[in-house]
Design a protein around this motif. Structure first.
Motif, short mmCIF file in Angstrom:
data_model
loop_
_atom_site.label_atom_id
_atom_site.label_comp_id
_atom_site.label_asym_id
_atom_site.label_seq_id
_atom_site.Cartn_x
_atom_site.Cartn_y
_atom_site.Cartn_z
N GLY A 32 54.94 35.17 28.93
CA GLY A 32 54.79 33.84 29.42
C GLY A 32 53.87 33.66 30.56
O GLY A 32 52.95 32.72 30.67
N ILE A 33 53.97 34.63 31.57
CA ILE A 33 52.96 34.77 32.66
C ILE A 33 51.50 35.10 32.21
O ILE A 33 50.72 34.48 32.53
N ALA A 34 51.39 35.77 31.09
CA ALA A 34 50.27 36.17 30.57
C ALA A 34 49.53 35.21 29.82
O ALA A 34 48.25 34.74 30.09
N SER A 35 50.40 34.33 29.10
CA SER A 35 49.60 33.09 28.27
C SER A 35 49.40 32.07 29.42
O SER A 35 48.39 31.26 29.15
N GLY A 36 49.99 31.82 30.57
CA GLY A 36 49.73 30.77 31.57
C GLY A 36 48.27 31.16 32.05
O GLY A 36 47.50 30.54 32.30
N ALA A 37 48.28 32.60 32.51
CA ALA A 37 47.00 32.95 32.93
C ALA A 37 45.74 32.76 32.15
O ALA A 37 44.85 32.34 32.48
N ASP A 38 45.97 33.15 30.87
CA ASP A 38 44.94 33.03 29.89
C ASP A 38 44.57 31.40 29.70
O ASP A 38 43.47 31.13 29.55
N ALA A 39 45.44 30.30 29.84
CA ALA A 39 45.18 29.14 29.80
C ALA A 39 44.50 28.76 31.17
O ALA A 39 43.34 27.77 30.91
N ARG A 40 44.78 29.32 32.24
CA ARG A 40 44.33 28.92 33.52
C ARG A 40 42.55 29.48 33.26
O ARG A 40 41.59 28.88 33.69
N ARG A 41 42.63 30.49 32.72
CA ARG A 41 41.07 31.20 32.61
C ARG A 41 40.50 30.36 31.70
O ARG A 41 39.18 30.31 31.86
N ALA A 42 41.09 29.79 30.67
CA ALA A 42 40.13 29.08 29.65
C ALA A 42 39.59 27.73 30.24
O ALA A 42 38.81 27.30 29.84
N ARG A 43 40.32 27.29 31.03
CA ARG A 43 40.21 25.80 31.63
C ARG A 43 39.21 26.09 32.66
O ARG A 43 38.35 25.04 33.08
N LYS A 44 38.87 27.28 33.19
CA LYS A 44 38.10 27.43 34.33
C LYS A 44 36.68 27.24 34.14
O LYS A 44 36.29 27.55 32.96
#
Length: 103
Positions: free
Chosen positions: A63-75
């Protein structure tokens, strides 16, 4: 991160510490040395969590990794902004009609 996986993991980790601590506090000698009970309970809780809580920890980590990936994709990167500005300025130049001067 899913809140449910974080809550499950936290409750199980607390239980892995509090149950051994409570059982040791029932012994008369451990009441005098409560700090020793806390150390033993922490070691027992750590061992139990390493053995039995791999799946909840994996769910929490995913869950933490998917949240980090989502933030990275929005950046938005600087290159994206520069490309958009360059494209916009090129479109503005192409759209403007040629100016004619009348005398």
């Amino acid at each position: 991160m899913r809140a449910r996986s974080a809550l499950v993991y936290t409750v199980l980790r607390l239980a892995a510490f509090l149950v051994p601590f409570g059982l040791m506090m029932l012994l008369p000698i451990m009441r005098e040395f409560y700090w020793l009970s806390a150390i033993f309970a922490a070691l027992i809780g750590l061992s139990l969590s390493m053995l039995f809580l791999r799946r909840p920890l994996g769910d929490l980590s995913a869950g933490i990794a998917s949240g980090a990936d989502a933030r990275r994709a929005r950046k938005v990167t600087d290159e994206d902004v520069e490309d958009a500005a360059t494209d916009a300025s090129a479109d503005d130049i192409a759209i403007e009609p040629p100016s004619t001067t009348e005398r």
